[in-house]
Design a protein around this motif. Structure first.
Motif, mmCIF file in Angstrom:
data_model
loop_
_atom_site.group_PDB
_atom_site.id
_atom_site.type_symbol
_atom_site.label_atom_id
_atom_site.label_comp_id
_atom_site.label_asym_id
_atom_site.label_seq_id
_atom_site.Cartn_x
_atom_site.Cartn_y
_atom_site.Cartn_z
ATOM 1 N N PHE A 55 24.767 21.543 83.459
ATOM 2 C CA PHE A 55 25.976 22.348 83.266
ATOM 3 C C PHE A 55 27.189 21.443 83.052
ATOM 4 O O PHE A 55 27.950 21.607 82.086
ATOM 5 N N CYS A 56 27.360 20.475 83.939
ATOM 6 C CA CYS A 56 28.524 19.592 83.854
ATOM 7 C C CYS A 56 28.473 18.721 82.592
ATOM 8 O O CYS A 56 29.498 18.511 81.928
ATOM 9 N N GLY A 57 27.287 18.207 82.268
ATOM 10 C CA GLY A 57 27.160 17.375 81.074
ATOM 11 C C GLY A 57 27.504 18.147 79.812
ATOM 12 O O GLY A 57 28.218 17.637 78.924
ATOM 13 N N CYS A 58 27.005 19.378 79.716
ATOM 14 C CA CYS A 58 27.302 20.207 78.544
ATOM 15 C C CYS A 58 28.772 20.635 78.524
ATOM 16 O O CYS A 58 29.372 20.783 77.450
ATOM 17 N N MET A 59 29.346 20.806 79.703
ATOM 18 C CA MET A 59 30.762 21.166 79.777
ATOM 19 C C MET A 59 31.634 20.013 79.271
ATOM 20 O O MET A 59 32.606 20.233 78.527
ATOM 21 N N ILE A 60 31.286 18.804 79.672
ATOM 22 C CA ILE A 60 32.030 17.629 79.193
ATOM 23 C C ILE A 60 31.814 17.452 77.689
ATOM 24 O O ILE A 60 32.759 17.188 76.921
ATOM 25 N N GLY A 61 30.561 17.615 77.228
ATOM 26 C CA GLY A 61 30.286 17.520 75.798
ATOM 27 C C GLY A 61 31.034 18.571 75.000
ATOM 28 O O GLY A 61 31.599 18.292 73.934
ATOM 29 N N GLY A 62 31.066 19.791 75.519
ATOM 30 C CA GLY A 62 31.791 20.858 74.836
ATOM 31 C C GLY A 62 33.277 20.593 74.747
ATOM 32 O O GLY A 62 33.924 20.918 73.740
ATOM 33 N N SER A 63 33.833 19.982 75.801
ATOM 34 C CA SER A 63 35.268 19.690 75.793
ATOM 35 C C SER A 63 35.628 18.651 74.734
ATOM 36 O O SER A 63 36.745 18.630 74.212
ATOM 37 N N ILE A 64 34.676 17.787 74.391
ATOM 38 C CA ILE A 64 34.916 16.777 73.355
ATOM 39 C C ILE A 64 35.016 17.443 71.978
ATOM 40 O O ILE A 64 35.827 17.048 71.125
ATOM 41 N N TYR A 65 34.205 18.509 71.781
ATOM 42 C CA TYR A 65 34.166 19.148 70.465
ATOM 43 C C TYR A 65 35.116 20.341 70.341
ATOM 44 O O TYR A 65 35.462 20.722 69.216
ATOM 45 N N GLY A 66 35.508 20.963 71.457
ATOM 46 C CA GLY A 66 36.423 22.085 71.258
ATOM 47 C C GLY A 66 36.668 22.991 72.435
ATOM 48 O O GLY A 66 37.597 23.808 72.391
ATOM 49 N N THR A 67 35.888 22.924 73.507
ATOM 50 C CA THR A 67 36.151 23.762 74.671
ATOM 51 C C THR A 67 37.518 23.414 75.258
ATOM 52 O O THR A 67 37.798 22.247 75.529
ATOM 53 N N GLY A 68 38.363 24.427 75.416
ATOM 54 C CA GLY A 68 39.715 24.199 75.905
ATOM 55 C C GLY A 68 40.737 24.053 74.801
ATOM 56 O O GLY A 68 41.928 23.846 75.077
ATOM 57 N N LYS A 69 40.285 24.177 73.551
ATOM 58 C CA LYS A 69 41.207 24.045 72.403
ATOM 59 C C LYS A 69 41.240 25.349 71.611
ATOM 60 O O LYS A 69 40.321 26.155 71.664
ATOM 61 N N HIS A 70 42.311 25.545 70.852
ATOM 62 C CA HIS A 70 42.442 26.720 69.999
ATOM 63 C C HIS A 70 41.531 26.582 68.781
ATOM 64 O O HIS A 70 41.367 25.491 68.217
ATOM 65 N N LEU A 71 40.952 27.703 68.359
ATOM 66 C CA LEU A 71 40.040 27.688 67.216
ATOM 67 C C LEU A 71 40.718 27.182 65.949
ATOM 68 O O LEU A 71 40.088 26.523 65.116
ATOM 69 N N ILE A 72 42.002 27.483 65.815
ATOM 70 C CA ILE A 72 42.707 27.093 64.608
ATOM 71 C C ILE A 72 42.770 25.570 64.437
ATOM 72 O O ILE A 72 42.948 25.049 63.331
ATOM 73 N N ASP A 73 42.615 24.849 65.532
ATOM 74 C CA ASP A 73 42.670 23.386 65.494
ATOM 75 C C ASP A 73 41.304 22.747 65.293
ATOM 76 O O ASP A 73 41.188 21.508 65.303
ATOM 77 N N LEU A 74 40.257 23.555 65.123
ATOM 78 C CA LEU A 74 38.895 23.030 65.053
ATOM 79 C C LEU A 74 38.263 23.293 63.692
ATOM 80 O O LEU A 74 38.520 24.331 63.060
ATOM 81 N N SER A 75 37.394 22.378 63.291
ATOM 82 C CA SER A 75 36.615 22.586 62.068
ATOM 83 C C SER A 75 35.423 23.485 62.385
ATOM 84 O O SER A 75 35.096 23.746 63.550
ATOM 85 N N ASN A 76 34.743 23.947 61.342
ATOM 86 C CA ASN A 76 33.562 24.784 61.539
ATOM 87 C C ASN A 76 32.497 24.057 62.341
ATOM 88 O O ASN A 76 31.837 24.640 63.216
ATOM 89 N N GLU A 77 32.307 22.785 62.055
ATOM 90 C CA GLU A 77 31.293 22.010 62.779
ATOM 91 C C GLU A 77 31.659 21.879 64.262
ATOM 92 O O GLU A 77 30.795 22.002 65.141
ATOM 93 N N GLN A 78 32.929 21.645 64.546
ATOM 94 C CA GLN A 78 33.376 21.534 65.940
ATOM 95 C C GLN A 78 33.204 22.860 66.680
ATOM 96 O O GLN A 78 32.770 22.897 67.831
ATOM 97 N N ARG A 79 33.549 23.944 66.014
ATOM 98 C CA ARG A 79 33.391 25.268 66.636
ATOM 99 C C ARG A 79 31.934 25.542 66.972
ATOM 100 O O ARG A 79 31.608 25.990 68.077
ATOM 101 N N THR A 80 31.054 25.264 66.012
ATOM 102 C CA THR A 80 29.624 25.527 66.219
ATOM 103 C C THR A 80 29.055 24.662 67.338
ATOM 104 O O THR A 80 28.327 25.161 68.220
#
Length: 376
Positions: A55-80
């Motif tokens: 859980f924690c590892g995936c949470m940290i990984g998700g935060s690198i790609y976009g968790t905690g950020k607005h969708l408008i600031d993310l690319s399609n790949e980052q969102r996915t």
């Protein structure tokens, strides 16, 4: 308003993963090395810790790609990618939370002998496990194909369907309510467990406090409830950050507190005075003094002060071995604080069985004391 909460997500995951991992490792040390009784509750807690680490590892990984950020600031790949991590976080959270509660239930059942208390633990444990597995299955079937869950936020999502989000929200509400009920019950029950035990008052408070530590996770559950509706948000990865954070805190605190409650034997190694002061079942030879002895709560019974409960043909040999320096003298029956037993006071299971059997009138209590003098 903050536009990036990814650092908060990473910090919470790292801090509570560390706390949970340290206490789980110490728990394993206590149960394997000190107590030498690694049980099912310990095994299940270790498995819960593994899923929590996921859980924690995936949470940290998700935060690198976009968790905690607005969708408008993310690319399609980052969102996915961030949504795929989010899905794995859901799986890790559900399994870690369920297994943690199963472990705590087994642990509490091991230290209670009251039938009503056992039934209460079984009922609330059954409720939270049923709600948890229902929520877990719901996560697995919420979208068809499953990959549509993490591709749906892209500007060009794959074809797929998901069940009504209100169903998932209802499942999370039910699991949260069951978890809060379980944690609060486990927090209150230990007070009732030790209320009638023959212990010093300060020791009762310490034991009840340690056993009640598992209820602290209920605070995180209650705080998370108002944020569950953010699952409706179109800005999913940013709006649902509080759910991710408080779910992590809930599970981390549950594992931390559930393991912390098993560490008293380790504390007694460094601070012997923290050991519980249980009364001796027999008066000493000088004015009824009492000496401490440790035993699990589930094996404690009201001490026998009346020798008439033993059969006339039964004998209890109560042996205490003391260590003294050369030239020291120790008077019989002396109970000074600096002469703690270096071997258990009960000389084997046979002696305890004699006490527990009880019996008729007239008994014999033979106390043997052996003084070991250290060499020059």
């Amino acid at each position: 308003m903050a536009t990036d909460r990814s650092l908060e997500v990473r910090a919470v995951a790292a801090v509570f993963l560390t706390l949970a991992a340290v206490t789980t490792i110490l728990r394993c040390y206590v149960r394997l090395v000190i107590v030498k009784a690694f049980g099912w509750d310990d095994t299940i807690m270790v498995v819960a810790m593994l899923f929590y680490a996921m859980f924690c590892g995936c949470m940290i990984g998700g935060s690198i790609y976009g968790t905690g950020k607005h969708l408008i600031d993310l690319s399609n790949e980052q969102r996915t990618t961030a949504m795929e991590y989010w899905f794995l976080c859901d799986i890790g959270y559900a399994l870690a939370s369920i297994l943690c509660k199963v472990s705590v239930s087994i642990f509490i059942l091991r230290v209670t002998i009251n039938r009503i208390h056992q039934i209460v633990i079984g009922i609330v444990g059954g409720i939270v496990i049923a709600a948890g597995f229902t929520f877990f299955i719901m996560l697995l079937v919420q979208c068809h194909p499953l990959s549509y869950f993490w591709t749906r936020l892209a500007s060009n999502p794959n074809t797929g369907t998901c069940i009504n989000i209100d169903i998932v929200i209802g499942g999370l509400y039910a699991f949260s309510a069951a978890s809060a009920l379980f944690d609060l019950t486990i927090g209150i029950l230990p007070i009732m467990l030790v209320r009638k035990l023959k212990m010093r008052r300060d020791v009762k408070i310490a034991v009840a406090g340690l056993l009640s530590m598992a209820c602290v996770a209920s605070i995180a559950v209650i705080v998370r409830i108002p944020y569950i509706n953010t699952l409706h948000s179109k800005d999913f990865l940013y709006a649902t950050t509080p759910i991710a954070v408080w779910s992590n805190i809930e599970t981390g605190l549950g594992i931390f507190a559930g393991s912390l409650a098993t560490l008293r034997p380790l504390l007694r190694q460094f601070h012997p005075s923290t050991g519980p002061g249980y009364p001796s079942p027999w008066p000493s030879s000088r004015g009824g003094g009492k000496r401490s002895r440790s035993m699990p709560l589930h094996s404690l019974e009201t001490p026998i002060h009346d020798a008439s409960r033993l059969h006339t043909d039964e004998r209890l040999y109560n042996t205490t071995i003391y260590s003294v320096e050369p030239g020291e003298r120790r008077e019989s029956g002396e109970d000074s604080a600096d002469q703690s037993p270096i071997l258990p006071k009960w000389g084997g299971m046979a002696g305890r069985e004699d006490v527990e059997r009880g019996g008729g009138a007239g008994g014999i209590n033979v106390v043997r004391e052996v003084v070991v003098v250290r060499g020059e």
